[in-house]
Scaffold this motif. Structure first.
Motif, PDB file in Angstrom:
ATOM      1  N   SER A   1       0.818  -1.213   0.000  1.00  0.00           N
ATOM      2  CA  SER A   1       0.000   0.000   0.000  1.00  0.00           C
ATOM      3  C   SER A   1       0.848   1.258   0.000  1.00  0.00           C
ATOM      4  O   SER A   1       0.389   2.322  -0.425  1.00  0.00           O
ATOM      5  N   ARG A   2       2.085   1.139   0.464  1.00  0.00           N
ATOM      6  CA  ARG A   2       3.005   2.281   0.491  1.00  0.00           C
ATOM      7  C   ARG A   2       4.024   2.226  -0.644  1.00  0.00           C
ATOM      8  O   ARG A   2       4.954   3.024  -0.698  1.00  0.00           O
ATOM      9  N   GLY A   3       3.834   1.263  -1.538  1.00  0.00           N
ATOM     10  CA  GLY A   3       4.724   1.158  -2.688  1.00  0.00           C
ATOM     11  C   GLY A   3       6.021   0.438  -2.407  1.00  0.00           C
ATOM     12  O   GLY A   3       6.999   0.606  -3.153  1.00  0.00           O
ATOM     13  N   HIS A   4       6.052  -0.389  -1.349  1.00  0.00           N
ATOM     14  CA  HIS A   4       7.295  -1.044  -0.936  1.00  0.00           C
ATOM     15  C   HIS A   4       7.181  -2.569  -0.981  1.00  0.00           C
ATOM     16  O   HIS A   4       6.123  -3.124  -1.285  1.00  0.00           O
ATOM     17  N   SER A   5       8.285  -3.227  -0.642  1.00  0.00           N
ATOM     18  CA  SER A   5       8.370  -4.685  -0.728  1.00  0.00           C
ATOM     19  C   SER A   5       8.806  -5.304   0.593  1.00  0.00           C
ATOM     20  O   SER A   5       9.400  -4.641   1.455  1.00  0.00           O
ATOM     21  N   THR A   6       8.529  -6.590   0.709  1.00  0.00           N
ATOM     22  CA  THR A   6       9.040  -7.422   1.795  1.00  0.00           C
ATOM     23  C   THR A   6      10.206  -8.249   1.262  1.00  0.00           C
ATOM     24  O   THR A   6      10.414  -8.335   0.037  1.00  0.00           O
ATOM     25  N   PRO A   7      10.973  -8.898   2.121  1.00  0.00           N
ATOM     26  CA  PRO A   7      12.043  -9.767   1.634  1.00  0.00           C
ATOM     27  C   PRO A   7      11.542 -10.874   0.713  1.00  0.00           C
ATOM     28  O   PRO A   7      12.204 -11.229  -0.266  1.00  0.00           O
ATOM     29  N   GLN A   8      10.362 -11.446   1.033  1.00  0.00           N
ATOM     30  CA  GLN A   8       9.817 -12.507   0.184  1.00  0.00           C
ATOM     31  C   GLN A   8       9.507 -11.986  -1.217  1.00  0.00           C
ATOM     32  O   GLN A   8       9.733 -12.686  -2.214  1.00  0.00           O
ATOM     33  N   MET A   9       9.007 -10.757  -1.310  1.00  0.00           N
ATOM     34  CA  MET A   9       8.715 -10.173  -2.622  1.00  0.00           C
ATOM     35  C   MET A   9       9.999  -9.954  -3.412  1.00  0.00           C
ATOM     36  O   MET A   9      10.053 -10.215  -4.626  1.00  0.00           O
ATOM     37  N   ALA A  10      11.043  -9.487  -2.730  1.00  0.00           N
ATOM     38  CA  ALA A  10      12.330  -9.293  -3.402  1.00  0.00           C
ATOM     39  C   ALA A  10      12.897 -10.627  -3.876  1.00  0.00           C
ATOM     40  O   ALA A  10      13.409 -10.748  -4.997  1.00  0.00           O
ATOM     41  N   GLY A  11      12.782 -11.661  -3.030  1.00  0.00           N
ATOM     42  CA  GLY A  11      13.289 -12.976  -3.399  1.00  0.00           C
ATOM     43  C   GLY A  11      12.549 -13.560  -4.583  1.00  0.00           C
ATOM     44  O   GLY A  11      13.150 -14.175  -5.468  1.00  0.00           O
ATOM     45  N   ALA A  12      11.233 -13.353  -4.618  1.00  0.00           N
ATOM     46  CA  ALA A  12      10.437 -13.884  -5.725  1.00  0.00           C
ATOM     47  C   ALA A  12      10.833 -13.237  -7.043  1.00  0.00           C
ATOM     48  O   ALA A  12      10.914 -13.903  -8.081  1.00  0.00           O
ATOM     49  N   PHE A  13      11.114 -11.925  -7.013  1.00  0.00           N
ATOM     50  CA  PHE A  13      11.517 -11.265  -8.251  1.00  0.00           C
ATOM     51  C   PHE A  13      12.920 -11.710  -8.667  1.00  0.00           C
ATOM     52  O   PHE A  13      13.180 -11.910  -9.859  1.00  0.00           O
ATOM     53  N   ALA A  14      13.806 -11.880  -7.701  1.00  0.00           N
ATOM     54  CA  ALA A  14      15.148 -12.367  -8.022  1.00  0.00           C
ATOM     55  C   ALA A  14      15.081 -13.744  -8.675  1.00  0.00           C
ATOM     56  O   ALA A  14      15.830 -14.036  -9.619  1.00  0.00           O
ATOM     57  N   ARG A  15      14.215 -14.585  -8.176  1.00  0.00           N
ATOM     58  CA  ARG A  15      14.028 -15.905  -8.790  1.00  0.00           C
ATOM     59  C   ARG A  15      13.457 -15.783 -10.199  1.00  0.00           C
ATOM     60  O   ARG A  15      13.888 -16.486 -11.125  1.00  0.00           O
ATOM     61  N   ARG A  16      12.517 -14.874 -10.359  1.00  0.00           N
ATOM     62  CA  ARG A  16      11.880 -14.688 -11.669  1.00  0.00           C
ATOM     63  C   ARG A  16      12.893 -14.289 -12.736  1.00  0.00           C
ATOM     64  O   ARG A  16      12.833 -14.775 -13.870  1.00  0.00           O
ATOM     65  N   VAL A  17      13.846 -13.408 -12.394  1.00  0.00           N
ATOM     66  CA  VAL A  17      14.802 -12.923 -13.398  1.00  0.00           C
ATOM     67  C   VAL A  17      16.110 -13.721 -13.382  1.00  0.00           C
ATOM     68  O   VAL A  17      17.057 -13.376 -14.065  1.00  0.00           O
ATOM     69  N   ARG A  18      16.152 -14.764 -12.548  1.00  0.00           N
ATOM     70  CA  ARG A  18      17.322 -15.653 -12.480  1.00  0.00           C
ATOM     71  C   ARG A  18      18.582 -14.898 -12.072  1.00  0.00           C
ATOM     72  O   ARG A  18      19.664 -15.078 -12.641  1.00  0.00           O
TER      73      ARG A  18
END
Length: 385
Positions: free
Chosen positions: A310-327
């Motif tokens: 809601s504030r335009g930010h991420s959690t560690p899990q969200m960051a990890g998921a994107f890192a996995r997505r882009v390899r």
């Protein structure tokens, strides 16, 4: 073609909106051999540079992800420090007020979204800051932005050179906003509460693995100078006296570093970020029951993530998921809430908290995760075969 011998990342600030005694506002230095490029310039970045091994005189480019204060309030002091700024004299006119620098002097380049140029020009003008060298601001314009103009009524600063207004390509990105002999920089919008940009620094393809034994017999047989080996190493072809053509090893992809600003969804940059060697991604908020003593009763992973989004930010899990997505090969978490101390190198409680944050990111990623700490510095090695 030569290649980069050294690529280094130094974290100058790893805090989010509120700095703390152990975390400064956002700033990162990327060192490419002798040059320094800064990504964001939160308040007191110039102090952090002085505490680090980064040399202010080597700063050639500054990339701003968005114009929230915790990412840009330190830009003007860095400019004044880097470009020999001053406030003039009492008894005589400072020549910097009326004399433009020679066209032979290359400007310090600044890249950022709409408003960056106006912020810099307004700040320098109303603080009466005189500079000893030129600068230029290039703005990354969205389709909803004006395509032309400076977006400010003030005339250019005496040391400001005309900048580009860079429009997005058909795929929604800003490809090759800088293209040098060794590296290029591309960008894409990422989703935050305001216009925000992520940057991708890509090294040009580098020479492939060389096996001299493959070429030596033919070179010796035809009396070809051994200097031909250097051309082969660069992936070039060499024609021998008997008509034989030797071809060097195919070049391989160079290093890729992705540096994101604040975001709750960086999907628009996913294509550019694919196979990153290093991904720098924010992780402002985390749910750490039993680890963080300030965890509120009734909080859940889901409620913390919803609040972060809601504030335009991420959690560690969200960051990890994107890192996995882009390899991504390595994930660096930064932009932490002030509740997470950044002295985990010396404080056991901070070490426990940051370890738990790292594990949350690992749970959705699976690769190497590093939690940024102010003045942390590490090299980015070449891609493995």
């Amino acid at each position: 073609m030569s290649t980069l011998s050294s690529v280094n990342i130094t974290i100058l600030g790893s805090a989010s909106a509120q700095p703390s005694s152990t975390r400064n506002h956002s700033a990162l230095a990327l060192r490419l051999d002798g040059d320094v490029w800064l990504f964001d310039c939160g308040e007191a970045t110039q102090h952090q540079i002085q505490k680090s091994s980064v040399k202010i005189g080597k700063v050639q480019k500054i990339f701003i992800t968005h114009t929230h204060g915790d990412h840009i309030f330190g830009l003007l002091p860095v400019l004044a420090m880097r470009l020999n700024g001053a406030g003039g004299t009492v008894d005589s006119e400072d020549p910097r007020a009326t004399t433009a620098p020679s066209e032979d002097v290359p400007p310090l380049e600044i890249y950022g979204p709409l408003g960056t140029r106006a912020y810099v020009r307004t700040g320098l003008t109303y603080t009466h800051t005189l500079l000893g060298a030129p600068y230029v601001v290039h703005e990354l314009r969205l389709p909803t932005d004006p395509a032309d103009g400076d977006h400010t009524a003030l005339p250019p600063h005496p040391h400001e050179r005309p900048g580009r207004n860079i429009l997005r390509a058909a795929d929604g990105t800003w490809p090759a906003i800088f293209a040098g002999a060794l590296v290029s920089v591309s960008a894409a919008p990422i989703l935050h509460s305001v216009t925000c940009v992520g940057y991708v620094v890509a090294e040009r393809p580098v020479p492939g693995k060389m096996d001299p034994a493959r070429y030596l017999p033919d070179l010796k047989r035809t009396g070809t100078p051994m200097s031909a080996m250097r051309r082969l190493q660069q992936g070039e072809s060499v024609a021998l006296a008997d008509g034989t053509v030797l071809r060097g090893p195919a070049r391989k992809p160079g290093r890729k570093i992705v540096i994101l600003g604040d975001t709750h969804d960086p999907s628009p940059i996913a294509g550019l970020a694919a196979d990153a060697c290093v991904l720098v991604h924010e992780a402002t908020n985390a749910h750490l029951p039993g680890v963080d003593p300030d965890t509120k009763a009734g909080e859940t992973y889901e409620s913390v993530e919803a609040r972060a989004r809601s504030r335009g930010h991420s959690t560690p899990q969200m960051a990890g998921a994107f890192a996995r997505r882009v390899r991504a090969r390595k994930l660096v978490l930064n932009h932490f809430s002030a509740r997470y101390a950044g002295n985990d190198d010396v404080d056991e409680e901070a070490r426990r908290v940051m370890g738990a944050i790292r594990e949350l990111a690992e749970s959705t990623y699976g690769g190497e995760v590093v939690c940024a700490r102010d003045l942390m510095s590490f090299d980015v090695g070449p891609r493995k075969e």
